[in-house]
Design an enzyme around this catalytic site. Structure first.
Site, PDB file in Angstrom:
ATOM      1  N   ARG A 154      24.721  -8.334  38.319  1.00  0.00           N
ATOM      2  CA  ARG A 154      23.854  -9.508  38.403  1.00  0.00           C
ATOM      3  C   ARG A 154      22.637  -9.133  39.222  1.00  0.00           C
ATOM      4  NH1 ARG A 154      26.127 -11.187  34.662  1.00  0.00           N
ATOM      5  NH2 ARG A 154      27.215 -13.165  34.373  1.00  0.00           N
ATOM      6  N   GLU A 196      15.678 -14.479  35.340  1.00  0.00           N
ATOM      7  CA  GLU A 196      15.663 -14.039  33.945  1.00  0.00           C
ATOM      8  C   GLU A 196      15.116 -15.152  33.074  1.00  0.00           C
ATOM      9  OE1 GLU A 196      19.534 -12.550  32.860  1.00  0.00           O
ATOM     10  OE2 GLU A 196      19.530 -11.071  34.471  1.00  0.00           O
ATOM     11  N   HIS A 247      19.012  -7.831  29.816  1.00  0.00           N
ATOM     12  CA  HIS A 247      20.392  -8.341  29.945  1.00  0.00           C
ATOM     13  C   HIS A 247      21.166  -8.219  28.620  1.00  0.00           C
ATOM     14  CE1 HIS A 247      23.022 -11.337  32.432  1.00  0.00           C
ATOM     15  NE2 HIS A 247      23.772 -10.506  31.723  1.00  0.00           N
TER      16      HIS A 247
HETATM   17  C1  DGY Z   1      28.628 -11.449  31.419  1.00  0.00           C
HETATM   18  O1  DGY Z   1      29.535 -11.456  30.580  1.00  0.00           O
HETATM   19  O2  DGY Z   1      28.783 -11.872  32.554  1.00  0.00           O
HETATM   20  C2  DGY Z   1      27.321 -10.851  30.995  1.00  0.00           C
HETATM   21  O3  DGY Z   1      26.350 -10.976  31.930  1.00  0.00           O
HETATM   22  C3  DGY Z   1      26.904 -11.329  29.638  1.00  0.00           C
HETATM   23  O4  DGY Z   1      27.696 -10.608  28.778  1.00  0.00           O
END
Ligand code: DGY
Length: 322
Positions: free
Chosen positions: A235, A264, A283
């Site tokens: 993240r 984002e 992402h």
């Molecule tokens: C998640 O699954 O947490 C990702 O960021 C998106 O696939």
């Protein structure tokens, strides 16, 4: 059963859901505006949302019928789990099905950042490629380097497995010491500082929590080698992005490879966009067919299980099911 789904999903999981529930689907491929999300949640028994939908206290306060929030994603920092648990709403996520996809993209970012892939492609596309040269675009080695994995969960372990194939020495930090430590040939570091100092490449695989927010800031970046590469597929807010931009500009570290950001989409004026030593992806860690269809199947399975009184395969607050 009324279910609100915040995005169209790949595969046939939505059809399966439609065959047993009254499905309201947000028709656009952009996040549902807050007011609309609240209004829909207020009438729903189940919510199938994505990692960009903020499911906060205010939304939960109006969602009186809601019994399950099924997140299309393994991370669930977009959801106020404590508030959902207090209202006995199950929160589900999609682990495992995206482990390989995310580990693959982390390795890809490592190679791209070490080997200056972005700069090289720009040079070629902009017609600035003069000739083969002994000094053209010399990067850092990738194979046989020391990789530091921060957060040795399932994705971190899948990265370690791949790194072994590249002959890497693998360090990891964290309180948990998994059984696979020996089998994967991992070396445990007693502190994050030690890992940062000793690694050629650092890859982040921790969830975003109050403890991990800003885990990598100026102090940590200063500890890394000037030849080191930082990769983040977890993240964005785990890294202090402003500090990272300075570190890259002033060459405290060699390069970074990022798939996730504090905000984002990455704002148009973000300083990271100006830096050649930063590989930027939008992402897409889990964006391949097997993972995304698997996520859709699991998100629908989880949602239906709760609504039909069965145990979901992946629930982050199972205490509400008892
Ligand atoms: C998640 O699954 O947490 C990702 O960021 C998106 O696939």
């Amino acid at each position: 059963m009324r279910v609100f789904v915040t995005r169209f999903l790949p595969g046939d999981a939505l059809d399966r859901l439609r065959s047993v529930a009254d499905v309201q689907l947000w028709p656009e491929d952009r996040p549902v505006p807050t007011e609309e999300l609240r209004a829909q949640a207020a009438q729903a028994d189940g919510l199938l949302c994505t990692v960009v939908d903020p499911i906060d206290r205010d939304l939960l306060a109006v969602a009186r019928r809601l019994r399950v929030i099924s997140n299309y994603g393994v991370g669930y920092d977009n959801i106020d789990v404590a508030a959902a648990t207090a209202r006995r709403i199950a929160v589900c996520n999609t682990p495992d099905v995206l482990t390989n996809a995310t580990a693959d993209i982390a390795i890809g970012l490592m190679i791209a950042a070490c080997r200056r892939w972005w700069e090289a492609e720009q040079l070629l596309r902009e017609n600035r490629w003069g000739s083969w040269s002994p000094t053209l675009l010399i990067g850092q080695p990738f194979s046989r380097q020391t990789l530091g994995i921060v957060g040795l969960g399932k994705i971190g372990q899948a990265v370690a497995q791949r790194a072994r194939g590249f002959g890497m020495e693998i360090l990891y930090s964290g309180r948990r010491r998994p059984e696979t430590e020996k089998q994967l040939g991992l070396t445990w570091c007693s502190s994050l500082e030690e890992l940062l100092r000793d690694s050629d490449i650092v890859s982040l695989h921790v969830p975003l929590t109050e403890t991990t927010r800003g885990l990598i800031g100026a102090r940590e970046l200063r500890l890394m080698k000037p030849t080191a590469v930082l990769v983040n597929t977890s993240r964005g807010a785990v890294v202090d992005q402003a500090a990272l931009a300075v570190a890259l500009r002033e060459r405290w570290i060699f390069a970074a490879g990022l798939d996730v950001y504090e905000r984002e989409p990455l704002p148009a004026d973000d300083p990271l966009r100006e830096l050649d030593n930063c590989v930027l992806l939008p992402h897409i860690g889990s964006a391949e067919t097997t993972a995304r269809i698997g996520m859709a199947d699991l998100a629908v399975d989880n949602l239906l299980a709760v609504l039909e009184g069965r145990r979901p395969r992946a629930c982050v607050n199972p205490e509400v099911l008892d």
